[in-house]
Design an enzyme around this catalytic site. Sequence first.
Site, mmCIF file in Angstrom:
data_model
loop_
_atom_site.group_PDB
_atom_site.id
_atom_site.type_symbol
_atom_site.label_atom_id
_atom_site.label_comp_id
_atom_site.label_asym_id
_atom_site.label_seq_id
_atom_site.Cartn_x
_atom_site.Cartn_y
_atom_site.Cartn_z
ATOM 1 C CB THR A 67 37.428 41.893 31.015
ATOM 2 O OG1 THR A 67 36.374 41.641 31.928
ATOM 3 C CG2 THR A 67 36.901 42.655 29.812
ATOM 4 C CE LYS A 71 39.188 37.951 33.550
ATOM 5 N NZ LYS A 71 38.949 38.017 35.011
ATOM 6 C CD GLU A 84 53.259 27.626 39.689
ATOM 7 O OE1 GLU A 84 52.991 26.654 40.405
ATOM 8 O OE2 GLU A 84 53.723 27.508 38.536
ATOM 9 C CG ASN A 93 43.880 39.474 35.044
ATOM 10 O OD1 ASN A 93 45.064 39.127 35.123
ATOM 11 N ND2 ASN A 93 43.324 40.275 35.938
ATOM 12 C CG ASP A 108 41.135 38.558 38.159
ATOM 13 O OD1 ASP A 108 41.147 39.799 37.997
ATOM 14 O OD2 ASP A 108 40.732 37.767 37.295
ATOM 15 C CB ALA A 133 32.862 25.816 41.711
ATOM 16 N N GLY A 135 35.476 30.476 37.149
ATOM 17 C CA GLY A 135 36.796 31.058 36.938
ATOM 18 C C GLY A 135 37.198 32.058 37.997
ATOM 19 C CB ALA A 160 29.528 17.603 40.634
ATOM 20 N NE ARG A 161 31.122 24.460 37.223
ATOM 21 C CZ ARG A 161 31.120 25.728 36.801
ATOM 22 N NH1 ARG A 161 29.987 26.413 36.779
ATOM 23 N NH2 ARG A 161 32.235 26.317 36.430
#
Length: 287
Positions: A67, A71, A84, A93, A108, A133, A135, A160-161
């Site tokens: 956590t 990660k 994948e 995780n 997750d 946007a 993780g 932008a993110r």
Amino acid sequence: MTLPASPPRYAVIGNPIAHSRSPQIHAMFSAQTGRPLRYERLLAPVDGFLPTVQAFRESGGLGLNVTVPFKLEAYALAEARLSERARLAGAVNTLSWRDGAWHGCNTDGVGLVNDLLRLGVALAGARVLLVGAGGAARGVLQPLAAAGCARIHIVNRTAARAAELAAAWRAAAPRTGTQVSAGALAQAAEPGGWDVAINATASGLQDAAPDLPGGLYAPDALAYDMMYGARPTAFMRQAEADGAARCADGLGMLVGQAAESFHIWHGVRPDPGPVLLALRTELLAAG
């Protein structure tokens, strides 16, 4: 006289870690499936992830849930042996020790998808609004696409993110038939509304909701917050006021990702339902 073998050792590693419910969840899965295990919390120094993992392995450890804030370091540790899902999520995780090396996966997104299905959401052909946007958002894109969502629109306070995440996904992901687009929070509206809106931001930590426009929800739509608590989150309250037919928090996602980790480690899939009910009852009693 032969001494009984010690149960296999697993842990959750993070900083902070005292709040983690993972030991409780895995203990319930162990009792449910009859698979003995030892599961604990590991507090690693912020700059001490690798030494802590090495010491855990040298003591016989076979698997780790990972956590915040480790990660990405877990991803680097298992970079040559990634699933994948982990490759596309860009984060790990779940670590498993097999064949003399650490293998990395990300559960997750599977936890989220399984909880949405438990809630009766028809993901095949669904239009999904993904708020955030970071993780957490990146980690759920592949499972949502694999579930057959027709469109995923990523919105973020910094547009932008969101655009970068959408572009990275399109470049790295296999062809799935899922359209992935991006925009600012103010560009969250969709003609006819969204079937599912997912809050992947940490706004709930401040009991705040993202600054979204109104009119977001299709009839029978579900608003889902990855955060959870004893009471509805600010995002859930915002969605209900905006006309979402149903709202849910992320407790089921937490239990679902743990169930997937348990399956990876032990080869048996536990039933998350009784565990989710027990945790929900505990939360409500405490709240």
